[in-house]
Design an enzyme around this catalytic site. Structure first.
Site, PDB file in Angstrom:
ATOM      1  N   LYS A  76       1.123  -1.314  -0.353  1.00 41.54           N
ATOM      2  CA  LYS A  76      -0.093   0.020  -0.064  1.00 41.54           C
ATOM      3  C   LYS A  76       1.020   0.879  -0.166  1.00 41.54           C
ATOM      4  O   LYS A  76       1.191   2.004   1.244  1.00 41.54           O
ATOM      5  CB  LYS A  76      -0.656   0.068   1.497  1.00 41.54           C
ATOM      6  CG  LYS A  76      -2.179   0.749   0.661  1.00 41.54           C
ATOM      7  CD  LYS A  76      -2.484   2.215   0.930  1.00 41.54           C
ATOM      8  CE  LYS A  76      -2.131   2.840   2.464  1.00 41.54           C
ATOM      9  NZ  LYS A  76      -1.765   4.689   1.880  1.00 41.54           N
TER      10      LYS A  76
ATOM     11  N   GLY B  33       6.579   5.074   8.977  1.00 38.22           N
ATOM     12  CA  GLY B  33       5.445   6.360   8.527  1.00 38.22           C
ATOM     13  C   GLY B  33       5.751   6.615  10.040  1.00 38.22           C
ATOM     14  O   GLY B  33       6.833   6.813  11.240  1.00 38.22           O
ATOM     15  N   SER B  34       4.480   7.389  10.574  1.00 38.64           N
ATOM     16  CA  SER B  34       4.438   7.978  12.148  1.00 38.64           C
ATOM     17  C   SER B  34       4.587   7.529  13.586  1.00 38.64           C
ATOM     18  O   SER B  34       3.667   5.452  12.789  1.00 38.64           O
ATOM     19  CB  SER B  34       3.120   8.673  11.774  1.00 38.64           C
ATOM     20  OG  SER B  34       2.614   8.302  11.248  1.00 38.64           O
TER      21      SER B  34
ATOM     22  N   GLY C 170       1.841   3.347  13.386  1.00 39.50           N
ATOM     23  CA  GLY C 170       2.470   2.742  13.986  1.00 39.50           C
ATOM     24  C   GLY C 170       1.661   1.875  14.597  1.00 39.50           C
ATOM     25  O   GLY C 170       1.562   0.997  14.690  1.00 39.50           O
TER      26      GLY C 170
ATOM     27  N   GLU D  93       9.354   0.526  11.186  1.00 38.27           N
ATOM     28  CA  GLU D  93      10.323   2.256  10.585  1.00 38.27           C
ATOM     29  C   GLU D  93       9.617   3.421  11.070  1.00 38.27           C
ATOM     30  O   GLU D  93       8.467   3.361  10.565  1.00 38.27           O
ATOM     31  CB  GLU D  93      10.895   1.974   9.635  1.00 38.27           C
ATOM     32  CG  GLU D  93      12.346   2.553   9.610  1.00 38.27           C
ATOM     33  CD  GLU D  93      12.116   4.420   8.948  1.00 38.27           C
ATOM     34  OE1 GLU D  93      11.947   4.727   9.854  1.00 38.27           O
ATOM     35  OE2 GLU D  93      12.076   4.354   8.216  1.00 38.27           O
TER      36      GLU D  93
ATOM     37  N   CYS E  72      13.185  10.186   7.558  1.00 37.87           N
ATOM     38  CA  CYS E  72      12.889   9.909   9.005  1.00 37.87           C
ATOM     39  C   CYS E  72      14.760   9.947   9.712  1.00 37.87           C
ATOM     40  O   CYS E  72      14.796   9.683  11.158  1.00 37.87           O
ATOM     41  CB  CYS E  72      12.524   8.353   9.222  1.00 37.87           C
ATOM     42  SG  CYS E  72      13.231   7.094   7.783  1.00 37.87           S
TER      43      CYS E  72
ATOM     44  N   GLU F 166       9.685  14.891  15.945  1.00 38.50           N
ATOM     45  CA  GLU F 166       9.837  14.988  14.925  1.00 38.50           C
ATOM     46  C   GLU F 166       8.960  15.861  13.808  1.00 38.50           C
ATOM     47  O   GLU F 166       7.926  16.577  14.387  1.00 38.50           O
ATOM     48  CB  GLU F 166       9.417  13.723  14.000  1.00 38.50           C
ATOM     49  CG  GLU F 166      10.169  13.574  12.691  1.00 38.50           C
ATOM     50  CD  GLU F 166      10.014  12.147  12.166  1.00 38.50           C
ATOM     51  OE1 GLU F 166       8.991  11.703  12.798  1.00 38.50           O
ATOM     52  OE2 GLU F 166      11.073  11.381  12.075  1.00 38.50           O
TER      53      GLU F 166
HETATM   54  P1  NAP Z   1       1.404   8.148   7.867  1.00 38.28           P
HETATM   55  O1  NAP Z   1       0.050   7.865   8.831  1.00 38.28           O
HETATM   56  O2  NAP Z   1       1.924   7.421   9.232  1.00 38.28           O
HETATM   57  O3  NAP Z   1       1.917   6.967   7.175  1.00 38.28           O
HETATM   58  C1  NAP Z   1       2.363   6.153   6.627  1.00 38.28           C
HETATM   59  C2  NAP Z   1       1.582   5.231   5.687  1.00 38.28           C
HETATM   60  O4  NAP Z   1       0.962   4.625   6.660  1.00 38.28           O
HETATM   61  C3  NAP Z   1       0.952   5.977   4.477  1.00 38.28           C
HETATM   62  O5  NAP Z   1       0.626   4.750   3.740  1.00 38.28           O
HETATM   63  C4  NAP Z   1      -0.875   6.028   5.443  1.00 38.28           C
HETATM   64  O6  NAP Z   1      -1.414   5.681   4.005  1.00 38.28           O
HETATM   65  C5  NAP Z   1      -0.255   4.902   6.184  1.00 38.28           C
HETATM   66  N1  NAP Z   1      -1.583   5.019   6.625  1.00 38.28           N
HETATM   67  C6  NAP Z   1      -2.502   5.613   7.682  1.00 38.28           C
HETATM   68  N2  NAP Z   1      -3.270   5.182   7.911  1.00 38.28           N
HETATM   69  C7  NAP Z   1      -3.565   3.791   8.265  1.00 38.28           C
HETATM   70  C8  NAP Z   1      -3.622   3.440   8.880  1.00 38.28           C
HETATM   71  N3  NAP Z   1      -5.610   3.674   9.664  1.00 38.28           N
HETATM   72  N4  NAP Z   1      -4.067   2.163   8.462  1.00 38.28           N
HETATM   73  C9  NAP Z   1      -2.994   1.548   7.752  1.00 38.28           C
HETATM   74  N5  NAP Z   1      -1.877   2.139   7.329  1.00 38.28           N
HETATM   75  C10 NAP Z   1      -2.452   3.198   7.151  1.00 38.28           C
HETATM   76  O7  NAP Z   1       2.228   9.495   7.961  1.00 38.28           O
HETATM   77  P2  NAP Z   1       1.534  10.802   7.009  1.00 38.28           P
HETATM   78  O8  NAP Z   1       0.805  10.624   7.651  1.00 38.28           O
HETATM   79  O9  NAP Z   1       1.750  10.558   5.596  1.00 38.28           O
HETATM   80  O10 NAP Z   1       2.406  11.782   8.273  1.00 38.28           O
HETATM   81  C11 NAP Z   1       2.428  12.134   9.236  1.00 38.28           C
HETATM   82  C12 NAP Z   1       3.828  11.812   9.690  1.00 38.28           C
HETATM   83  O11 NAP Z   1       4.689  11.284  10.077  1.00 38.28           O
HETATM   84  C13 NAP Z   1       4.899  12.944   9.289  1.00 38.28           C
HETATM   85  O12 NAP Z   1       4.572  14.522  10.215  1.00 38.28           O
HETATM   86  C14 NAP Z   1       6.151  12.184   9.946  1.00 38.28           C
HETATM   87  O13 NAP Z   1       6.662  13.027  11.174  1.00 38.28           O
HETATM   88  C15 NAP Z   1       5.816  11.283   9.755  1.00 38.28           C
HETATM   89  N6  NAP Z   1       6.747  10.289   8.942  1.00 38.28           N
HETATM   90  C16 NAP Z   1       6.875   9.683   9.174  1.00 38.28           C
HETATM   91  C17 NAP Z   1       8.335   8.950   7.448  1.00 38.28           C
HETATM   92  C18 NAP Z   1       9.438   8.202   8.829  1.00 38.28           C
HETATM   93  O14 NAP Z   1      10.095   7.311   7.378  1.00 38.28           O
HETATM   94  N7  NAP Z   1       9.613   7.670   9.541  1.00 38.28           N
HETATM   95  C19 NAP Z   1       7.395   9.073   6.492  1.00 38.28           C
HETATM   96  C20 NAP Z   1       5.874   9.867   6.630  1.00 38.28           C
HETATM   97  C21 NAP Z   1       5.741  10.740   7.679  1.00 38.28           C
HETATM   98  P3  NAP Z   1      -1.953   7.547   3.322  1.00 38.28           P
HETATM   99  O15 NAP Z   1      -1.716   6.891   1.949  1.00 38.28           O
HETATM  100  O16 NAP Z   1      -3.492   7.740   3.808  1.00 38.28           O
HETATM  101  O17 NAP Z   1      -1.086   7.968   4.076  1.00 38.28           O
END
Ligand code: NAP
Ligand code: MG
Length: 486
Positions: free
Chosen positions: A180, A233-234, A238, A255, A289, A388
């Site tokens: 995904k 992701g976040s 996570g 991660e 990250c 972060e």
């Molecule tokens: P996120 O919510 O953690 O998104 C990461 C992935 O998880 C995306 O594919 C997202 O889908 C998916 N996701 C979201 N809600 C989910 C759920 N309930 N069940 C399963 N999968 C789900 O991150 P974000 O909202 O895009 O960004 C928010 C914050 O996360 C950033 O400000 C940053 O601090 C952190 N982040 C960290 C990393 C990293 O590399 N560690 C990467 C991105 C963000 P969608 O396609 O809907 O987004």
């Protein structure tokens, strides 16, 4: 804008077919706010089909994947890496337009994606079990077996790189995959999936289901037929994903980002250190990250470092990625607003912007730009040094001695990476051991991406390791066979 390559299908890849969905999602260019294209919006029913296809491919009810030897899988991965190289320009153009990152970084990301496939291609037939000395009338051996169906949920900051990191290792080990991608950036992933089909990957081995996290992501993480889940992701998402997977006792690799410190001592090669410090926070506009988002500076060189960094930050320019600026836009308006709110709160708390770059004259008006900046005068346990921010913002603090440096370095719940800059060999080792972190770099930061180097966090940065040979092992489970032969 440069002419873009043909857009990938507005569809999901399921069982080797491109499947359209009743609803689609708009894809925005972060540099302009304009619409680039639309992508499929998969729901639970598409996840169901994709997981079943991956299951059938793994179990031998669909295609020939289950019959491929480790050597054959490696050969396919080599061929796929070569096909990525051939298509690198188009892939980089999509990555640049979709994520907003500078073109040279997008090109680098595609090259890294191909390298993951080459690394794991070579490793596929070198992953073996062991024999264990036991009683004389026994022979005991371990087998490294694939899990089965690997679910992979990836973010928008490095779509092509993280695709390479997760998919190459999972396939090399013999798993099938349902991936995904993030709604905010998944065009390179869809094109990579097209290339994989063209390269003859059997149906169902790789399934890609674009959509919302709350729909496709939630359905995938809660699916009873997945055998392993990796998430990048976040921390908040996570947790949700881990809880969903726990209901089915599915092992997870998490991660979850970081708040990684760069620790600079006065005896370091300061010029080299500061070049790495700036690069470590502006790369991908700080949306990394492993960004080096904190700088800890020894008191005796603090003023000199701040002055030198101020000069470097003031010279930085933001622009659209295709112009290959120092810094591109943030991914979307939500991320920019979130960051701006936190920066305003920091200002209210007396934190000062010691220097900042600028948006280039002529940069597109609709872009989600936040200028690179360095913050000083930060209270010890303030949010800006613990949480972060995910933007090009460097938080600087001063330390008195080694103990103080370690205390500050460890004063966050994250622990992904750390940089240590000193010529003192004993101090290099002492700090490398005392800083709580999954990776430590001495007199460099990031080892140029080092796909060969195991990567992952401690504490709130997550658990499990990707990259390198450890990453391949993460996509296998160990079976012990004890044979009594008299
Ligand atoms: P996120 O919510 O953690 O998104 C990461 C992935 O998880 C995306 O594919 C997202 O889908 C998916 N996701 C979201 N809600 C989910 C759920 N309930 N069940 C399963 N999968 C789900 O991150 P974000 O909202 O895009 O960004 C928010 C914050 O996360 C950033 O400000 C940053 O601090 C952190 N982040 C960290 C990393 C990293 O590399 N560690 C990467 C991105 C963000 P969608 O396609 O809907 O987004
Ligand atoms: Mg986008």
């Amino acid at each position: 804008m440069h002419e873009l390559p043909e857009m990938p299908p507005r569809a999901a890849l399921i069982a080797g077919e491109w499947v359209t969905t009743p609803h689609t999602l708009r894809v925005e260019a972060p540099a302009t706010g304009e619409t680039l294209t639309e992508i499929a919006r998969c729901g639970a029913e598409h996840v169901e089909e994709a997981v079943r296809a991956a299951r059938c491919a793994f179990d031998g009810k669909l295609g020939e994947w289950h019959r491929w030897s480790a050597r054959q899988r490696g050969e396919w991965l080599f061929a796929f890496a070569a096909a990525i190289d051939t298509d690198a320009e188009a892939l980089a153009a999509l990555e640049c337009a979709d994520t907003g990152k500078p073109m040279s970084q997008a090109k680098g990301d595609i090259a890294v994606c191909a390298r993951y496939f080459r690394f794991y291609a070579g490793a596929a037939d070198k992953l073996h079990g062991e024999t264990i000395p036991f009683e004389n009338d026994f022979t005991v051996l371990t087998l490294r077996e694939p899990f089965g169906v690997c679910a992979q949920i990836i973010p928008w900051n490095y779509p092509a790189q993280i695709f390479g990191r997760c998919v190459a290792a999972a396939l090399a080990a013999g798993n099938s995959v349902v991936l995904k991608p993030a709604e905010d950036a998944c065009l390179s992933v869809l094109r990579l999936a097209q290339i994989a089909v063209r390269c003859g990957l059997p149906p169902g081995v790789l399934n890609v289901i674009p959509g919302l996290g709350s729909e496709a992501g939630a359905a995938l993480s809660a699916h009873a037929l997945i055998d392993h889940l990796s998430f990048t992701g976040s921390p908040a998402t996570g947790t949700r994903v881990t809880q969903a997977a726990a209901a089915n006792h599915v092992p997870v690799t998490m991660e979850l980002g970081g708040k990684s410190p760069q620790v600079v001592f006065a005896d370091a090669d300061l010029d080299t250190a500061l070049t790495a410090v700036v690069r470590g926070i502006i790369q991908n506009a700080g949306q990394t990250c492993s960004a080096g988002s904190r700088l800890l500076v020894e008191a005796s060189c603090y003023d000199a470092v701040i002055a030198a960094l101020a000069e470097r930050f003031s010279a930085l320019r933001c622009d659209a990625g295709e112009k290959d600026p120092d810094c591109g836009p943030l991914i979307n308006a939500r991320q920019r607003e979130k960051l701006e709110v936190r920066l305003a709160a920091a200002k209210d708390d007396g934190i000062r912007v010691a220097a900042a770059g600028q948006v280039a004259g002529g940069a597109p008006g609709g872009g989600h730009f936040v200028v690179p900046q360095m913050l000083v005068d930060i209270p010890e346990y303030h949010d800006v040094v613990r949480e972060e921010l995910f933007g090009p913002v460097l938080a600087v603090q001063r330390f008195d001695d080694e103990d103080d440096a370690v205390r500050l370095a460890n004063a966050t719940d994250f622990g992904l990476c750390a940089g240590i800059w000193t010529r003192d060999g004993g101090r290099q080792l002492r700090l490398a051991k005392r800083i709580r972190s999954g990776q430590v770099f001495v007199n460099n930061y990031g080892a140029a991406g080092g796909i060969e180097l195991p990567f992952g966090g401690v504490r709130r940065s997550g658990h499990g390791r990707e990259k390198g040979f450890e990453g391949l092992k993460s996509y296998t489970q160990l079976k012990t066979v004890a044979i009594k032969h008299g």
